[in-house]
Write an enzyme that holds these catalytic residues in place. Structure first.
Site, PDB file in Angstrom:
ATOM      1  N   LYS A  22      92.476  35.296  88.522  1.00 48.61           N
ATOM      2  CA  LYS A  22      92.532  34.836  87.117  1.00 48.61           C
ATOM      3  C   LYS A  22      93.595  35.603  86.333  1.00 48.61           C
ATOM      4  CE  LYS A  22      89.494  36.633  84.047  1.00 48.61           C
ATOM      5  NZ  LYS A  22      90.018  37.204  82.795  1.00 48.61           N
ATOM      6  N   ASN A  23      93.564  36.932  86.443  1.00 45.96           N
ATOM      7  CA  ASN A  23      94.457  37.719  85.593  1.00 45.96           C
ATOM      8  C   ASN A  23      95.908  37.694  86.053  1.00 45.96           C
ATOM      9  OD1 ASN A  23      92.291  38.223  84.018  1.00 45.96           O
ATOM     10  ND2 ASN A  23      91.953  40.325  84.710  1.00 45.96           N
ATOM     11  N   CYS A 115      86.730  41.239  70.997  1.00 46.36           N
ATOM     12  CA  CYS A 115      85.710  40.643  71.840  1.00 46.36           C
ATOM     13  C   CYS A 115      84.676  41.716  72.117  1.00 46.36           C
ATOM     14  CB  CYS A 115      86.302  40.071  73.116  1.00 46.36           C
ATOM     15  SG  CYS A 115      86.968  41.301  74.198  1.00 46.36           S
ATOM     16  N   ARG A 120      90.384  45.553  71.135  1.00 45.44           N
ATOM     17  CA  ARG A 120      91.519  44.948  71.841  1.00 45.44           C
ATOM     18  C   ARG A 120      92.710  44.608  70.937  1.00 45.44           C
ATOM     19  NH1 ARG A 120      89.411  41.200  76.611  1.00 45.44           N
ATOM     20  NH2 ARG A 120      91.353  41.903  77.498  1.00 45.44           N
ATOM     21  N   ASP A 306      87.296  46.364  85.303  1.00 48.65           N
ATOM     22  CA  ASP A 306      86.702  45.051  85.579  1.00 48.65           C
ATOM     23  C   ASP A 306      85.653  45.093  86.699  1.00 48.65           C
ATOM     24  OD1 ASP A 306      88.250  43.985  83.591  1.00 48.65           O
ATOM     25  OD2 ASP A 306      89.765  43.141  84.924  1.00 48.65           O
ATOM     26  N   ARG A 398      84.333  31.598  83.346  1.00 46.42           N
ATOM     27  CA  ARG A 398      85.688  31.936  82.897  1.00 46.42           C
ATOM     28  C   ARG A 398      86.469  32.622  84.017  1.00 46.42           C
ATOM     29  NH1 ARG A 398      85.966  35.301  77.684  1.00 46.42           N
ATOM     30  NH2 ARG A 398      88.110  35.048  78.367  1.00 46.42           N
TER      31      ARG A 398
HETATM   32  N1  EPU Z   1      95.624  48.377  73.996  1.00 50.16           N
HETATM   33  C1  EPU Z   1      96.125  48.854  72.799  1.00 50.16           C
HETATM   34  N2  EPU Z   1      97.127  48.159  72.211  1.00 50.16           N
HETATM   35  C2  EPU Z   1      97.649  47.021  72.759  1.00 50.16           C
HETATM   36  C3  EPU Z   1      97.136  46.561  73.973  1.00 50.16           C
HETATM   37  C4  EPU Z   1      96.109  47.252  74.580  1.00 50.16           C
HETATM   38  O1  EPU Z   1      95.671  49.876  72.288  1.00 50.16           O
HETATM   39  O2  EPU Z   1      98.570  46.460  72.169  1.00 50.16           O
HETATM   40  C5  EPU Z   1      94.540  49.129  74.655  1.00 50.16           C
HETATM   41  C6  EPU Z   1      93.278  48.289  74.842  1.00 50.16           C
HETATM   42  O3  EPU Z   1      92.470  48.300  73.680  1.00 50.16           O
HETATM   43  C7  EPU Z   1      92.630  48.990  76.012  1.00 50.16           C
HETATM   44  C8  EPU Z   1      93.832  49.404  76.858  1.00 50.16           C
HETATM   45  O4  EPU Z   1      94.949  49.425  75.970  1.00 50.16           O
HETATM   46  O5  EPU Z   1      91.965  50.132  75.566  1.00 50.16           O
HETATM   47  C9  EPU Z   1      94.154  48.536  78.037  1.00 50.16           C
HETATM   48  O6  EPU Z   1      94.189  47.174  77.640  1.00 50.16           O
HETATM   49  P1  EPU Z   1      95.154  46.121  78.298  1.00 50.16           P
HETATM   50  O7  EPU Z   1      96.155  45.671  77.304  1.00 50.16           O
HETATM   51  O8  EPU Z   1      95.666  46.641  79.604  1.00 50.16           O
HETATM   52  O9  EPU Z   1      94.142  44.910  78.570  1.00 50.16           O
HETATM   53  P2  EPU Z   1      94.574  43.397  78.578  1.00 50.16           P
HETATM   54  O10 EPU Z   1      95.927  43.286  79.118  1.00 50.16           O
HETATM   55  O11 EPU Z   1      94.273  42.777  77.270  1.00 50.16           O
HETATM   56  C10 EPU Z   1      93.825  42.814  81.016  1.00 50.16           C
HETATM   57  C11 EPU Z   1      92.825  41.924  81.669  1.00 50.16           C
HETATM   58  C12 EPU Z   1      91.429  42.468  81.443  1.00 50.16           C
HETATM   59  C13 EPU Z   1      91.370  43.875  82.022  1.00 50.16           C
HETATM   60  C14 EPU Z   1      92.451  44.753  81.383  1.00 50.16           C
HETATM   61  C15 EPU Z   1      92.532  46.153  81.960  1.00 50.16           C
HETATM   62  C16 EPU Z   1      93.843  39.731  81.562  1.00 50.16           C
HETATM   63  C17 EPU Z   1      93.788  38.352  81.049  1.00 50.16           C
HETATM   64  N3  EPU Z   1      92.924  40.578  81.116  1.00 50.16           N
HETATM   65  O12 EPU Z   1      93.526  42.803  79.617  1.00 50.16           O
HETATM   66  O13 EPU Z   1      90.550  41.632  82.182  1.00 50.16           O
HETATM   67  O14 EPU Z   1      90.101  44.436  81.799  1.00 50.16           O
HETATM   68  O15 EPU Z   1      93.739  44.129  81.556  1.00 50.16           O
HETATM   69  O16 EPU Z   1      92.740  46.113  83.317  1.00 50.16           O
HETATM   70  O17 EPU Z   1      94.682  40.043  82.388  1.00 50.16           O
HETATM   71  C18 EPU Z   1      88.522  40.610  82.747  1.00 50.16           C
HETATM   72  O18 EPU Z   1      89.134  39.986  83.637  1.00 50.16           O
HETATM   73  O19 EPU Z   1      87.260  40.614  82.680  1.00 50.16           O
HETATM   74  C19 EPU Z   1      89.277  41.364  81.758  1.00 50.16           C
HETATM   75  C20 EPU Z   1      88.761  41.767  80.604  1.00 50.16           C
END
Ligand code: EPU
Length: 420
Positions: A22-23, A115, A120, A306, A398
């Site tokens: 998915k990701n 969420c 996030r 995850d 999802r």
């Molecule tokens: N963060 C910030 N600022 C930003 C972006 C992120 O402070 O601009 C923080 C977040 O709050 C968090 C950390 O950085 O504390 C890491 O977040 P990241 O941006 O890496 O998460 P994401 O890219 O939004 C993806 C996956 C998530 C997975 C995370 C971490 C997708 C669609 N989602 O989210 O997947 O947990 O990376 O590996 O790729 C799931 O599949 O259940 C899921 C939540």
């Protein structure tokens, strides 16, 4: 709304094949916006998040066709407006921002909102785009990004909790069409970022270093259509491995890339789970007695957030105390109170959960709060004595393709029922 009714106590046995990640597929779908030509994506899992992303691409003007696990996208003409009603359904949709800005020089995309697993923010995405020369304002809940042209630069993209996966994806996509060279320091190293880089490279992008903390992108004037096969889902694979161990069965998991979830396999082995590798297949079975292990979630190649909830269930079943520390998302312990309803003894202390394992679980109605918490509740339900009703399983749909069907084939007594 559907629920899952599970009758516990059956060890899982047999074979299961892992679906596409998915990701990985979500940002890859967003990347199709970078070209007017046709893109073909294979091993696309049938998930509601993929359907949402398809709807987002269609709403932007792309033609999206799906035949079984193959997706065809042609974004001949696109508009730069990501509507709130669609974006809010799925945080992953924020990764349309980079491609739209790069292609159209202007994009207006709804802020995705928080969420249950934490606030996030997207500040790092915006910081990266600004570094490339975009002017960004927030208007009525929308990010408005404009740039006559994007210009390559070097930037540090690390945040409080380390790198950002989708932030790295967004900037990498925008930088493919920027003028000059972009260097992302503290880039996310996740396999999904590498898979996206592979797809972008097939589209004609010039990218090196994906999978390391330094990614270099040399901008090109345009990208073309490409074909790509998505990597297998490491979180789904880890979930089935934990389910096999938790139920005390033996499952062979096919079509996996074990190197993508080494940290999970290592912890399972440390706990005493037996894992035998045979090429792209892993056979997982439980040792007679498991040992508690401490876990801290970290960016890749550390233990993935995850898989934290699913691993907690295994520790709930293991005699002794284990400490599970969540370092990526501040409130990703929503499953704890639901696991307690099944009889688990878990205390939260700051970012850690202290699990006093070894108590027998008994079935109860529980409420799924997010995708991975739902998977944890399903595993717990398969172990618990009696019946467990997992409510709100739309979360599960999802991110897990046909999970109930796959589990039934492994012997689980699990059925979808309509919520009353
Ligand atoms: N963060 C910030 N600022 C930003 C972006 C992120 O402070 O601009 C923080 C977040 O709050 C968090 C950390 O950085 O504390 C890491 O977040 P990241 O941006 O890496 O998460 P994401 O890219 O939004 C993806 C996956 C998530 C997975 C995370 C971490 C997708 C669609 N989602 O989210 O997947 O947990 O990376 O590996 O790729 C799931 O599949 O259940 C899921 C939540």
């Amino acid at each position: 709304m559907d629920s899952l009714l599970i009758k516990g106590g059956v060890p899982l046995h047999g074979d299961v094949t892992i679906s596409g990640a998915k990701n990985a597929v979500l940002p890859i779908m967003a990347a199709t916006l970078l070209t007017r030509e046709r893109c073909i994506i294979r091993r696309v899992p049938n998930l509601s998040d993929v359907t949402f992303m398809g709807q987002i691409l269609s709403s932007l003007g792309a033609e999206v066709k799906r035949e079984e696990n193959t997706l065809e996208v042609r974004a001949a003409k696109v508009k730069g407006m990501g509507d709130y009603e669609l974006i809010r359904k799925m945080r992953g949709s924020i990764c349309i921002l980079g491609p739209l800005l790069a292609r159209l020089h202007k994009a207006r995309v709804s802020l995705p909102g928080g969420c249950v697993i934490g606030s996030r923010p997207i500040d790092l995405h915006l910081k990266g785009l600004e570094a490339l020369g975009a002017k960004i304002t927030i208007e009525a809940g929308y990010v408005v990004a404009q740039a006559k042209r994007l210009t390559g630069t070097d930037m540090f993209l690390g945040g409080r909790s380390g790198p950002t996966v989708l932030g790295t994806a967004n900037i990498m996509m925008a930088a493919t069409l920027a003028e000059g060279v972009t260097i992302i320091e503290s880039a996310a190293c996740e396999p999904e970022v590498v898979d996206l880089a592979k797809f972008l490279t097939a589209m004609g992008a010039k990218i090196s270093g994906a999978g390391s903390p330094t990614i270099t992108i040399t901008g090109v004037s345009e990208l073309h259509g490409a074909e790509h096969e998505v990597i297998p889902d490491r979180v789904e694979a880890a979930t089935f491995a934990i389910a096999a161990a938790a139920t005390g069965g033996e499952v062979t998991i096919h079509g996996v890339r074990p190197e993508h979830f080494h940290a999970v396999l290592d912890k399972l082995k440390e706990s005493g789970v037996k894992i035998v590798r045979n090429g792209p297949a892993l056979t997982v079975s439980k040792a007679s007695r498991l040992k508690p292990v401490d876990i801290t979630t970290l960016p890749y190649a550390g233990f993935p957030t995850d898989v934290q909830a699913q691993m907690m269930v295994l520790m709930v079943l293991t005699q002794g105390i284990s400490i599970i520390t969540e370092r990526i998302f501040e409130s990703r312990f929503m499953h704890v109170s639901e696991l307690a309803r099944l009889g688990a003894d878990i205390a939260i202390e700051g970012p850690s959960a202290i699990v006093k394992g070894g108590r027998a679980l008994s079935g109860a109605p529980v409420m799924a709060s997010d995708l991975r918490a739902s998977a944890a509740l399903v595993i717990a339900g398969m172990v618990a004595r009696g019946s467990t009703l997992v409510k709100r399983i739309y979360h599960l749909d999802r991110g897990y393709e046909n999970i109930d069907e796959k589990l039934r084939k492994l012997g689980a007594r699990i059925e979808r029922v309509e919520e009353t």
